[in-house]
Design an enzyme around this catalytic site. Structure first.
Site, PDB file in Angstrom:
ATOM      1  N   PHE A   1      -0.334  10.871  -6.765  1.00  0.00           N
ATOM      2  CA  PHE A   1      -0.325   9.455  -6.440  1.00  0.00           C
ATOM      3  C   PHE A   1      -1.187   8.647  -7.398  1.00  0.00           C
ATOM      4  O   PHE A   1      -1.222   7.446  -7.317  1.00  0.00           O
ATOM      5  CB  PHE A   1      -0.810   9.241  -5.003  1.00  0.00           C
ATOM      6  CG  PHE A   1      -0.004  10.037  -4.004  1.00  0.00           C
ATOM      7  CD1 PHE A   1       1.359   9.868  -3.915  1.00  0.00           C
ATOM      8  CD2 PHE A   1      -0.609  10.973  -3.190  1.00  0.00           C
ATOM      9  CE1 PHE A   1       2.110  10.603  -3.010  1.00  0.00           C
ATOM     10  CE2 PHE A   1       0.134  11.712  -2.279  1.00  0.00           C
ATOM     11  CZ  PHE A   1       1.490  11.524  -2.196  1.00  0.00           C
TER      12      PHE A   1
ATOM     13  N   TRP B   1       2.199   1.682  -3.458  1.00  0.00           N
ATOM     14  CA  TRP B   1       1.155   2.168  -4.361  1.00  0.00           C
ATOM     15  C   TRP B   1       1.083   3.688  -4.349  1.00  0.00           C
ATOM     16  O   TRP B   1       0.819   4.322  -5.366  1.00  0.00           O
ATOM     17  CB  TRP B   1      -0.199   1.585  -3.958  1.00  0.00           C
ATOM     18  CG  TRP B   1      -1.359   2.148  -4.726  1.00  0.00           C
ATOM     19  CD1 TRP B   1      -1.795   1.774  -5.955  1.00  0.00           C
ATOM     20  CD2 TRP B   1      -2.248   3.202  -4.302  1.00  0.00           C
ATOM     21  NE1 TRP B   1      -2.885   2.513  -6.330  1.00  0.00           N
ATOM     22  CE2 TRP B   1      -3.183   3.398  -5.339  1.00  0.00           C
ATOM     23  CE3 TRP B   1      -2.334   3.980  -3.153  1.00  0.00           C
ATOM     24  CZ2 TRP B   1      -4.193   4.348  -5.247  1.00  0.00           C
ATOM     25  CZ3 TRP B   1      -3.340   4.933  -3.061  1.00  0.00           C
ATOM     26  CH2 TRP B   1      -4.256   5.101  -4.106  1.00  0.00           C
ATOM     27  N   HIS B   2       1.343   4.277  -3.188  1.00  0.00           N
ATOM     28  CA  HIS B   2       1.238   5.728  -3.077  1.00  0.00           C
ATOM     29  C   HIS B   2       2.315   6.459  -3.851  1.00  0.00           C
ATOM     30  O   HIS B   2       2.108   7.610  -4.260  1.00  0.00           O
ATOM     31  CB  HIS B   2       1.291   6.156  -1.602  1.00  0.00           C
ATOM     32  CG  HIS B   2      -0.005   6.003  -0.879  1.00  0.00           C
ATOM     33  ND1 HIS B   2      -0.405   4.824  -0.311  1.00  0.00           N
ATOM     34  CD2 HIS B   2      -1.014   6.892  -0.646  1.00  0.00           C
ATOM     35  CE1 HIS B   2      -1.588   4.985   0.256  1.00  0.00           C
ATOM     36  NE2 HIS B   2      -1.982   6.230   0.058  1.00  0.00           N
ATOM     37  N   GLY B   3       3.449   5.855  -4.053  1.00  0.00           N
ATOM     38  CA  GLY B   3       4.496   6.555  -4.781  1.00  0.00           C
ATOM     39  C   GLY B   3       5.723   5.699  -4.993  1.00  0.00           C
ATOM     40  O   GLY B   3       6.007   4.779  -4.222  1.00  0.00           O
TER      41      GLY B   3
ATOM     42  N   GLY C   1       0.822  -1.207   0.000  1.00  0.00           N
ATOM     43  CA  GLY C   1       0.000   0.000   0.000  1.00  0.00           C
ATOM     44  C   GLY C   1       0.855   1.256   0.000  1.00  0.00           C
ATOM     45  O   GLY C   1       0.521   2.254  -0.651  1.00  0.00           O
TER      46      GLY C   1
END
Length: 515
Positions: free
Chosen positions: A515, A322-324, A319
């Protein structure tokens, strides 16, 4: 196109809403939906028309895959699902992580590979996850869509396209065909405009005002002391919340103008007394996606405590990534995975001891330690590099000591000597920056931690606001017609809108766009 822009508020939104209802009444629902689809594509392409090709191609391919999954035999369903997930993640991986991969290969192997910087398409993380959830739901026979127009609108509906909330096909699309949503209603406009105004104010007034106290610390290489580090970290903690929750409120408000319900995405996360509760209140639709399509897919808690903790940690690690595409996001995800493991282990200890603490002191301490843990993790989320994040964290722990501006120190009189004994020195410059930061942080903290959130403002169950942790629903209670507009509320909404509009001349972007 930004929600907080003159073009959106005074042109795009009113024209789109008016035309949609006129077409639905005079011609047909399908024609109105075609118009809404093209309006949504225009909204998306306003930033960079080139990426319209990408999102349209993604929609076409995923629609085809969803149909194949829906009609395939049991043995072939999984093949089509795997192909769809791999294709979507491959596309996301190329645009989001290819440069990150190359830079790390160069750093480790010193090969000197040169590639052009790939610009991240707007909202690719969100529409990729949304389409993956659709493919998985089609595989599990939870939804089937054989109409390309309807599927395209499910992906592109402009209020939730850019940064969520992440919705399921069965949650949103059927609402377009409900008879009561095919004509404009006063309650929809009253609630929709009010929620939009709240979100608009949160974003443009509170979040953007806090932003000026964040960059001077995070975006330089200058050494900072304890007070500066904590001031900037707290400012960013509330900036991010009001920025993203404000966007979510604006999205919910815009959708309500069309009679469409979007799920709650934030529910006062900084009131949480544990990290488990925090992730039930922060970015709720993403938490649901990670739970349903990653944590459970990894095995969930079916195979004992060790497997459960491993799956929790891996879910948050992925997770974070996934954000960056950066090591700071990896560390942020690892921290929250570590937090969740400790939280669940502590709950197991309490259960084993048959101890259910209920004192106010215990809950106050639980809130404090949860909030501080979240603040430390946000440093890695915001910092441009791992080195800068480590520098700020060490400063927050007192490595560089603490100083207060001379303009403040000279007004403290004898208190200065006490501060000197505690190791707090006097620095250069005025205290205006520190005072401004302090005032905005206190105001933001009061609103986020003490006042009811936007969902609570519009929903009452038997006269009692939702307050019990875990009692809040995914479905937005603001969509229940229990709230009634009043003159005082109308005046308040107008003031919020007017105040937000006065800020539109300044440069502002939503943090989650990257993002």
């Amino acid at each position: 196109m930004l929600f907080n822009s003159f073009e959106f508020i005074f042109l795009f939104l009113p024209i789109t809403v008016l035309t949609y209802y006129v077409l639905a009444k005079r011609l047909s629902v399908e024609i109105a939906l075609v118009f809404l689809l093209f309006a949504s594509l225009y909204f998306y392409g306003y930033w960079n028309p080139v990426y319209l090709v990408l999102i349209v191609a993604s929609i076409i391919v995923n629609f085809f895959l969803g149909r194949r999954i829906g009609i395939a035999s049991t043995t072939r369903k999984k093949t089509w699902l795997v192909a769809g997930v791999v294709l979507n993640l491959g596309l996301l991986g190329y645009y989001k992580y290819f440069n990150f991969f190359i830079s790390n290969v160069n750093a480790v192997l010193d090969v000197g590979w040169n590639t052009e910087k790939i610009i991240l398409p707007l909202a690719i993380s969100f529409f990729t996850f949304q389409q993956i959830s659709y493919l998985v739901d089609a595989y599990n026979d939870k939804c089937k869509e054989y109409n390309f127009l309807h599927y395209s609108l499910f992906v592109c509906f402009f209020p939730q396209l850019i940064a969520g909330p992440i919705v399921h096909h069965k949650e949103m699309l059927p609402q377009f065909f409900q008879k009561e949503n095919l004509s404009p209603k006063l309650i929809n406009f009253a609630v929709g405009i009010s929620i939009f105004a709240l979100g608009f104010f949160k974003k443009t007034v509170i979040a953007d005002s806090l932003s000026v106290y964040v960059s001077p610390t995070f975006d330089t290489q200058d050494s900072v002391d304890l007070i500066q580090a904590w001031g900037a970290s707290l400012a960013y903690t509330f900036q991010l919340y009001f920025d993203f929750s404000g966007y979510s409120d604006m999205a919910i408000g815009c959708a309500r103008l069309f009679g469409i319900t979007l799920p709650v995405n934030f529910f006062s996360p900084y009131k949480s007394t544990s990290i488990v509760e925090f992730w039930r209140r922060w970015h709720i639709t993403l938490s649901r996606f990670l739970r349903d399509y990653l944590y459970i897919a990894l095995g969930g808690n079916k195979n004992g405590s060790f497997q459960r903790y491993r799956n929790l940690f891996l879910t948050m690690l992925l997770g974070g990534l996934w954000h960056g595409a950066g090591w700071t996001f990896v560390i942020w995800g690892m921290l929250h995975g570590f937090y969740l493991v400790i939280n669940h282990a502590w709950r197991w200890v309490l259960k084993a001891l048959n101890w259910a603490p209920k004192s106010r002191g215990y809950f106050a301490f639980s809130w404090l330690i949860t909030f501080v843990a979240v603040v430390f993790s946000w440093v890695y989320f915001r910092a441009p590099s791992l080195q800068r994040a480590n520098d700020i964290v060490l400063a927050m722990l007192g490595k560089n000591g603490a100083t207060i501006p001379s303009g403040i120190a000279y007004r403290l009189g004898k208190i200065r000597h006490v501060l000197n004994e505690l190791g707090i020195g006097v620095g250069e410059g005025s205290g205006s920056l520190l005072m401004g930061n302090t005032i905005w942080v206190i105001l933001a903290a009061f609103i986020a931690i003490v006042l009811p959130n936007s969902a609570q403002m519009f929903s009452k169950q038997n006269g009692v606001l939702f307050e019990k942790p875990g009692a809040f629903p995914m479905q937005n209670p603001a969509l229940n017609a229990v709230w009634k507009p009043s003159l005082s509320w109308s005046i308040g909404t107008a003031c919020l809108l007017a105040t937000g509009i006065l800020t539109l001349g300044q440069i502002s972007e939503f943090l989650y766009f990257q993002f």
